[in-house]
Structures are given as structure tokens and as C-alpha cells.
Design a protein around this motif. Structure first.
Motif, mmCIF file in Angstrom:
data_model
loop_
_atom_site.group_PDB
_atom_site.id
_atom_site.type_symbol
_atom_site.label_atom_id
_atom_site.label_comp_id
_atom_site.label_asym_id
_atom_site.label_seq_id
_atom_site.Cartn_x
_atom_site.Cartn_y
_atom_site.Cartn_z
ATOM 1 N N VAL A 21 0.728 -1.656 -0.280
ATOM 2 C CA VAL A 21 0.085 0.263 -0.137
ATOM 3 C C VAL A 21 1.097 1.417 0.113
ATOM 4 C CG1 VAL A 21 -1.917 1.196 1.525
ATOM 5 C CG2 VAL A 21 -2.261 -0.976 0.919
ATOM 6 N N VAL A 22 1.939 0.865 0.532
ATOM 7 C CA VAL A 22 2.702 2.412 0.864
ATOM 8 C C VAL A 22 3.478 2.362 -0.731
ATOM 9 C CG1 VAL A 22 4.969 2.761 1.501
ATOM 10 C CG2 VAL A 22 3.053 2.164 3.230
ATOM 11 N N HIS A 23 4.104 1.709 -1.394
ATOM 12 C CA HIS A 23 4.494 1.797 -2.551
ATOM 13 C C HIS A 23 3.305 2.251 -3.617
ATOM 14 C CE1 HIS A 23 8.414 0.377 -1.688
ATOM 15 N NE2 HIS A 23 8.017 -0.417 -0.663
ATOM 16 N N ALA A 24 2.193 2.482 -3.257
ATOM 17 C CA ALA A 24 1.302 2.255 -4.287
ATOM 18 C C ALA A 24 0.888 3.649 -4.076
ATOM 19 C CB ALA A 24 -0.003 1.217 -3.915
ATOM 20 N N ILE A 25 0.776 4.015 -3.018
ATOM 21 C CA ILE A 25 0.162 5.693 -2.415
ATOM 22 C C ILE A 25 1.591 6.465 -3.314
ATOM 23 C CG2 ILE A 25 -0.002 7.346 -0.696
ATOM 24 C CD1 ILE A 25 -1.254 4.758 0.666
ATOM 25 N N TRP A 26 3.176 5.727 -2.449
ATOM 26 C CA TRP A 26 4.551 6.716 -2.923
ATOM 27 C C TRP A 26 3.821 6.894 -4.798
ATOM 28 C CZ3 TRP A 26 7.406 9.539 -0.657
ATOM 29 C CH2 TRP A 26 8.813 9.852 -0.682
ATOM 30 N N ASP A 27 3.497 5.816 -5.104
ATOM 31 C CA ASP A 27 4.086 5.835 -7.068
ATOM 32 C C ASP A 27 2.756 6.577 -6.750
ATOM 33 O OD1 ASP A 27 6.032 4.536 -6.871
ATOM 34 O OD2 ASP A 27 4.340 2.368 -7.623
ATOM 35 N N THR A 28 2.088 7.467 -6.207
ATOM 36 C CA THR A 28 0.607 8.191 -6.597
ATOM 37 C C THR A 28 0.852 9.661 -6.906
ATOM 38 O OG1 THR A 28 -0.668 7.775 -5.411
ATOM 39 C CG2 THR A 28 -1.425 6.056 -6.413
#
Length: 73
Positions: A21-28
Motif C-alpha cells: 500500500v505504501v509503495h502504491a500510494i508513493w507511486d501516485t
């Protein structure tokens, strides 16, 4: 669901899922977002880098880090 409820629900996930989730949010995040560190954070980063340079044998590999994260589940 509001932000606080979402955070509570995410906190209940296993560590590996939370990292996803952290990675997915960071990528946005937009490319121009300010992600600078505070002076206190920079001092801690400098301290850790100096400690590593003094004794590189204390570092662990990425694979070892991921193994430890997965074992915390």
C-alpha cells in the motif's frame, strides 16, 4: 469510509500488504511534490551513513531485510 477508518483498516493488514500500500500510494504522488527531509531527519541520515561507513559489516542485504519483514507477519 473516512481517512481515519481507512488508516485503521490498513493497520490491521500484514506487514507485506501494508508495504504494498505504501509503495502504491508513493507511486501516485506527483513528480513535483516536496519530499525534502527536516534538519533532524537529515542529521539522523548522516549519523546512520557515518555509522555504516565506520563498520559496513553491520549492514544487511535487501534479501535479508525482506526475509525479516516477512517473518514479522
Amino acid at each position: 469510509m473516512n481517512v481515519d477508518q481507512t488508516i485503521s483498516a490498513l493497520a490491521a493488514l500484514p506487514v507485506g500488504d501494508r508495504l504494498r500500500v505504501v509503495h502504491a500510494i508513493w507511486d501516485t504522488l506527483p513528480d513535483d511534490v516536496d519530499v525534502s527531509v527536516t534538519p533532524k531527519q537529515q542529521a539522523e541520515l548522516d549519523r546512520r551513513l557515518a555509522a555504516h561507513r565506520d563498520d559496513p559489516s553491520t549492514a544487511i542485504s535487501h534479501d535479508e531485510l525482506m526475509r525479516r519483514v516477512e517473518n514479522r507477519r
